[in-house]
Design a protein around this motif. Structure first.
Motif, PDB file in Angstrom:
ATOM      1  N   ASP A  95      27.017  52.386  41.892  1.00 19.78           N
ATOM      2  CA  ASP A  95      27.122  53.841  41.799  1.00 19.78           C
ATOM      3  C   ASP A  95      26.504  54.556  42.999  1.00 19.78           C
ATOM      4  OD1 ASP A  95      28.501  54.668  39.374  1.00 19.78           O
ATOM      5  OD2 ASP A  95      26.893  53.668  38.278  1.00 19.78           O
ATOM      6  N   ILE A  96      25.581  53.898  43.688  1.00 16.53           N
ATOM      7  CA  ILE A  96      24.882  54.555  44.791  1.00 16.53           C
ATOM      8  C   ILE A  96      25.831  54.882  45.938  1.00 16.53           C
ATOM      9  CG2 ILE A  96      23.098  54.266  46.563  1.00 16.53           C
ATOM     10  CD1 ILE A  96      21.523  52.576  44.576  1.00 16.53           C
ATOM     11  N   ASN A  97      26.701  53.922  46.284  1.00 17.42           N
ATOM     12  CA  ASN A  97      27.560  54.098  47.458  1.00 17.42           C
ATOM     13  C   ASN A  97      29.039  53.833  47.181  1.00 17.42           C
ATOM     14  OD1 ASN A  97      27.461  51.270  47.200  1.00 17.42           O
ATOM     15  ND2 ASN A  97      25.820  51.119  48.735  1.00 17.42           N
ATOM     16  N   GLY A  98      29.383  53.492  45.942  1.00 16.97           N
ATOM     17  CA  GLY A  98      30.782  53.233  45.607  1.00 16.97           C
ATOM     18  C   GLY A  98      31.307  51.887  46.072  1.00 16.97           C
ATOM     19  N   ASN A  99      30.436  51.015  46.580  1.00  8.19           N
ATOM     20  CA  ASN A  99      30.873  49.681  46.980  1.00  8.19           C
ATOM     21  C   ASN A  99      31.211  48.838  45.760  1.00  8.19           C
ATOM     22  OD1 ASN A  99      30.461  50.333  49.646  1.00  8.19           O
ATOM     23  ND2 ASN A  99      28.485  49.285  49.812  1.00  8.19           N
ATOM     24  N   MET A 100      32.118  47.875  45.953  1.00  6.15           N
ATOM     25  CA  MET A 100      32.501  46.965  44.894  1.00  6.15           C
ATOM     26  C   MET A 100      32.441  45.530  45.409  1.00  6.15           C
ATOM     27  SD  MET A 100      35.700  48.841  42.928  1.00  6.15           S
ATOM     28  CE  MET A 100      35.441  47.832  41.450  1.00  6.15           C
ATOM     29  N   MET A 101      32.312  44.601  44.459  1.00  3.87           N
ATOM     30  CA  MET A 101      32.297  43.182  44.787  1.00  3.87           C
ATOM     31  C   MET A 101      33.157  42.446  43.774  1.00  3.87           C
ATOM     32  SD  MET A 101      28.993  40.689  45.324  1.00  3.87           S
ATOM     33  CE  MET A 101      29.204  38.903  45.446  1.00  3.87           C
ATOM     34  N   SER A 102      33.874  41.428  44.225  1.00  9.22           N
ATOM     35  CA  SER A 102      34.687  40.604  43.348  1.00  9.22           C
ATOM     36  C   SER A 102      34.682  39.176  43.885  1.00  9.22           C
ATOM     37  CB  SER A 102      36.116  41.145  43.254  1.00  9.22           C
ATOM     38  OG  SER A 102      36.871  40.404  42.309  1.00  9.22           O
ATOM     39  N   LEU A 103      35.436  38.285  43.223  1.00  9.44           N
ATOM     40  CA  LEU A 103      35.429  36.877  43.600  1.00  9.44           C
ATOM     41  C   LEU A 103      36.667  36.173  43.075  1.00  9.44           C
ATOM     42  CD1 LEU A 103      34.417  34.768  40.946  1.00  9.44           C
ATOM     43  CD2 LEU A 103      32.856  36.718  40.966  1.00  9.44           C
ATOM     44  N   ASN A 104      36.970  35.023  43.662  1.00  8.34           N
ATOM     45  CA  ASN A 104      37.924  34.097  43.086  1.00  8.34           C
ATOM     46  C   ASN A 104      37.456  32.679  43.392  1.00  8.34           C
ATOM     47  OD1 ASN A 104      39.270  34.771  45.966  1.00  8.34           O
ATOM     48  ND2 ASN A 104      39.890  32.706  45.342  1.00  8.34           N
ATOM     49  N   LEU A 105      38.042  31.709  42.719  1.00  8.99           N
ATOM     50  CA  LEU A 105      37.687  30.309  42.905  1.00  8.99           C
ATOM     51  C   LEU A 105      38.771  29.632  43.739  1.00  8.99           C
ATOM     52  CD1 LEU A 105      36.551  29.520  39.258  1.00  8.99           C
ATOM     53  CD2 LEU A 105      35.174  30.406  41.154  1.00  8.99           C
ATOM     54  N   LYS A 106      38.360  28.939  44.799  1.00 12.21           N
ATOM     55  CA  LYS A 106      39.299  28.316  45.732  1.00 12.21           C
ATOM     56  C   LYS A 106      39.048  26.816  45.795  1.00 12.21           C
ATOM     57  CE  LYS A 106      40.844  28.503  50.545  1.00 12.21           C
ATOM     58  NZ  LYS A 106      40.650  29.157  51.869  1.00 12.21           N
ATOM     59  N   LYS A 107      40.107  26.040  45.694  1.00  9.71           N
ATOM     60  CA  LYS A 107      39.984  24.593  45.762  1.00  9.71           C
ATOM     61  C   LYS A 107      39.371  24.165  47.099  1.00  9.71           C
ATOM     62  CE  LYS A 107      41.570  21.841  43.441  1.00  9.71           C
ATOM     63  NZ  LYS A 107      40.889  20.982  42.423  1.00  9.71           N
ATOM     64  N   SER A 108      38.475  23.165  47.028  1.00 10.53           N
ATOM     65  CA  SER A 108      37.836  22.676  48.247  1.00 10.53           C
ATOM     66  C   SER A 108      38.217  21.237  48.572  1.00 10.53           C
ATOM     67  CB  SER A 108      36.310  22.781  48.120  1.00 10.53           C
ATOM     68  OG  SER A 108      35.838  22.065  46.987  1.00 10.53           O
ATOM     69  N   SER A 109      38.856  20.540  47.631  1.00  9.74           N
ATOM     70  CA  SER A 109      39.343  19.191  47.887  1.00  9.74           C
ATOM     71  C   SER A 109      40.414  18.868  46.852  1.00  9.74           C
ATOM     72  CB  SER A 109      38.206  18.165  47.821  1.00  9.74           C
ATOM     73  OG  SER A 109      37.869  17.866  46.477  1.00  9.74           O
ATOM     74  N   ALA A 110      40.917  17.641  46.899  1.00 11.65           N
ATOM     75  CA  ALA A 110      41.974  17.235  45.977  1.00 11.65           C
ATOM     76  C   ALA A 110      41.461  16.961  44.573  1.00 11.65           C
ATOM     77  CB  ALA A 110      42.690  15.992  46.510  1.00 11.65           C
ATOM     78  N   ALA A 111      40.149  16.795  44.407  1.00  6.50           N
ATOM     79  CA  ALA A 111      39.585  16.539  43.079  1.00  6.50           C
ATOM     80  C   ALA A 111      39.811  17.751  42.173  1.00  6.50           C
ATOM     81  CB  ALA A 111      38.099  16.226  43.199  1.00  6.50           C
ATOM     82  N   THR A 112      40.022  17.484  40.902  1.00 14.07           N
ATOM     83  CA  THR A 112      40.363  18.558  39.966  1.00 14.07           C
ATOM     84  C   THR A 112      39.274  19.621  39.910  1.00 14.07           C
ATOM     85  OG1 THR A 112      41.625  16.997  38.616  1.00 14.07           O
ATOM     86  CG2 THR A 112      40.992  19.072  37.584  1.00 14.07           C
ATOM     87  N   PHE A 113      38.025  19.202  39.789  1.00 14.78           N
ATOM     88  CA  PHE A 113      36.940  20.161  39.651  1.00 14.78           C
ATOM     89  C   PHE A 113      36.111  20.216  40.934  1.00 14.78           C
ATOM     90  CE2 PHE A 113      38.078  19.023  35.340  1.00 14.78           C
ATOM     91  CZ  PHE A 113      38.189  20.267  34.739  1.00 14.78           C
ATOM     92  N   SER A 114      36.797  20.581  42.007  1.00 13.91           N
ATOM     93  CA  SER A 114      36.175  20.740  43.311  1.00 13.91           C
ATOM     94  C   SER A 114      36.636  22.068  43.883  1.00 13.91           C
ATOM     95  CB  SER A 114      36.579  19.564  44.219  1.00 13.91           C
ATOM     96  OG  SER A 114      36.182  19.801  45.555  1.00 13.91           O
ATOM     97  N   TYR A 115      35.786  23.086  43.784  1.00 11.68           N
ATOM     98  CA  TYR A 115      36.188  24.418  44.238  1.00 11.68           C
ATOM     99  C   TYR A 115      34.966  25.266  44.562  1.00 11.68           C
ATOM    100  CZ  TYR A 115      35.576  25.166  39.181  1.00 11.68           C
ATOM    101  OH  TYR A 115      35.085  25.182  37.892  1.00 11.68           O
ATOM    102  N   ASP A 116      35.207  26.266  45.404  1.00 11.63           N
ATOM    103  CA  ASP A 116      34.160  27.170  45.878  1.00 11.63           C
ATOM    104  C   ASP A 116      34.354  28.568  45.298  1.00 11.63           C
ATOM    105  OD1 ASP A 116      33.078  25.182  47.556  1.00 11.63           O
ATOM    106  OD2 ASP A 116      34.500  25.692  49.161  1.00 11.63           O
ATOM    107  N   VAL A 117      33.277  29.342  45.313  1.00 14.34           N
ATOM    108  CA  VAL A 117      33.332  30.758  44.953  1.00 14.34           C
ATOM    109  C   VAL A 117      33.504  31.562  46.241  1.00 14.34           C
ATOM    110  CG1 VAL A 117      32.143  32.711  43.917  1.00 14.34           C
ATOM    111  CG2 VAL A 117      31.858  30.424  42.937  1.00 14.34           C
ATOM    112  N   ILE A 118      34.644  32.224  46.374  1.00 12.06           N
ATOM    113  CA  ILE A 118      34.902  33.101  47.518  1.00 12.06           C
ATOM    114  C   ILE A 118      34.731  34.541  47.050  1.00 12.06           C
ATOM    115  CG2 ILE A 118      36.544  33.765  49.302  1.00 12.06           C
ATOM    116  CD1 ILE A 118      35.661  30.809  49.377  1.00 12.06           C
ATOM    117  N   TYR A 119      33.871  35.293  47.741  1.00 14.86           N
ATOM    118  CA  TYR A 119      33.642  36.662  47.278  1.00 14.86           C
ATOM    119  C   TYR A 119      34.298  37.678  48.211  1.00 14.86           C
ATOM    120  CZ  TYR A 119      29.710  37.543  50.555  1.00 14.86           C
ATOM    121  OH  TYR A 119      28.926  37.730  51.658  1.00 14.86           O
TER     122      TYR A 119
END
Length: 401
Positions: A95-119
């Motif tokens: 509320d101070i400056n109207g900035n927002m933040m969000s994220l998604n999950l991006k695969k980092s390798s071929a393994a099923t549960f291998s992913y990063d948080v990209i903000y």
């Protein structure tokens, strides 16, 4: 749409919703929309959601105004995302400056549960893709993020698998090490200025939840002990460090696997509420606890659900005013799903349970959202018939509760 066609009932009361009580909001989202996240500020009600088109995933943000979607903006899109019913994108607003933040999950390798948080960071009306929220380069699981505005920037927490030693060529879930819980401070330019360890051993895939109570960030999550007790713990960010975690309640739920059912927290000035699901002693239940000192201490545990329908969790909780909260959770009865809501005040007085039925209790429903904005409660979840999915959103006057 007539309410009776949607099969909405009020339990313990003889009357049903009138057509003016519960109203569906047709926001005109794209096909294959899912993973809604509701967020209110002083002046706006925000919604984020995803849409899938062929092999791409699109993350959007907009505002709900006069029962319509306005200011729809694309946050990010990609073809290598990890999309999961329980680990979904969210947004936060300062509320101070109207900035927002969000994220998604991006695969980092071929393994099923291998992913990063990209903000992603939004200032001056434009979304900017940043980098990883975490500073390691392991091919492991990172997710279940919570974000809150903090000072002129944000504070975020996430489950971090850097110590799990997952083999990138494996299709398994976790390695031999422990999942940890970490946090980061993001300044008003969207840059990470500090990262901290909160807990070095936590449950593998339950949601985290955070609130700011009069300047104090408070984080709740499902912990994990060596003997597989997975109760809810709390830590507070005081004097630029996280306090030693402690259990919200000694449920003593021993379970050899993650229940994928995290807690939820909200605050109003010094008052704090935590809701959570547990199945200790083989009895599924939804509980809450209140604090009046910014989470330093909590009162007695209050059982929220009724005994007729089996709760399956996926809780949310929202302060209606300084003295009352609204709790939501999913339950099932004879194979039928219900989204339940109940008002509770700080003295422990319980209101009637309001239940919406004809809602699937399957994973595809995700984690239903409730959010108070002005004089209404907004409710949103993913509706799926097995062939397609779309976000459903409803509005209910607070005066009805």
């Amino acid at each position: 749409m007539k309410i009776r066609n949607y099969l909405v009932f009020i339990f313990f009361l003889s009357s049903c919703f009138s057509n003016n009580d519960l109203r569906e909001i047709h926001l005109g989202l794209g096909s294959e929309s899912s993973e809604p996240f509701l967020l209110s500020s002083k002046d706006n009600l925000f919604l984020s959601w995803t849409e899938e088109k062929e092999d791409s995933v699109f993350l959007y943000q907009g505002k709900i105004h006069n029962d319509k979607l306005i200011d729809k903006k694309l946050i990010n899109k990609g073809v290598d995302w990890f999309v999961n019913w329980a680990d979904f994108p969210s947004i936060s607003y300062n509320d101070i400056n109207g900035n927002m933040m969000s994220l998604n999950l991006k695969k980092s390798s071929a393994a099923t549960f291998s992913y990063d948080v990209i903000y992603h960071f939004k200032n001056n009306g434009n979304w900017i893709n940043k980098k990883k929220l975490h500073n390691d380069n392991t091919f492991t699981e990172h997710g279940f993020v919570s974000i809150q505005p903090f000072n002129e920037g944000f504070i975020a927490s996430w489950l971090d698998g850097r110590n799990t030693k997952l083999d990138p060529n494996s299709s398994g879930h976790h390695g031999n090490g422990s999942m940890s819980l970490r946090s980061a401070i993001i300044n008003n330019n969207g840059d990470i200025i500090d990262e901290n360890l909160v807990d070095n051993k936590v449950c593998d895939c339950c949601q985290t939840s955070m609130t700011i109570s009069n300047g104090i960030p408070i984080l709740v999550y499902r912990d994990r002990t060596d003997d597989e007790k997975r109760d809810i713990s709390i830590s507070r960010y005081v004097n630029n460090k996280w306090t030693k975690s402690r259990p919200i309640n000694d449920d003593n739920w021993i379970i050899n696997g993650c229940p994928v059912n995290g807690p939820n927290i909200d605050s109003y000035e010094d008052n704090v509420v935590v809701s959570w699901f547990s199945a200790s002693n083989g009895i599924p239940k939804v509980n809450i606890k209140f604090s009046n000192d910014r989470g330093s201490s909590f009162g007695d545990k209050i059982l929220v659900n009724d005994i007729d329908k089996t709760p399956i969790g996926r809780v949310d909780v929202e302060f209606l005013d300084k003295d009352e909260v609204l709790v939501s959770w999913l339950s099932s009865l004879n194979g039928k799903g219900y989204l339940n809501m109940r008002k509770i005040n700080l003295k422990g007085s319980l209101g009637d349970i309001i239940s919406l039925d004809d809602i699937s209790s399957q994973r595809s429903t995700g984690f239903p959202q409730i959010e108070k904005f002005l004089n209404d409660i907004y409710i949103s979840w993913t509706d799926s018939d097995g062939n397609s999915k779309n976000v459903k959103t409803y509005r209910l006057p607070v005066s009805y509760l």
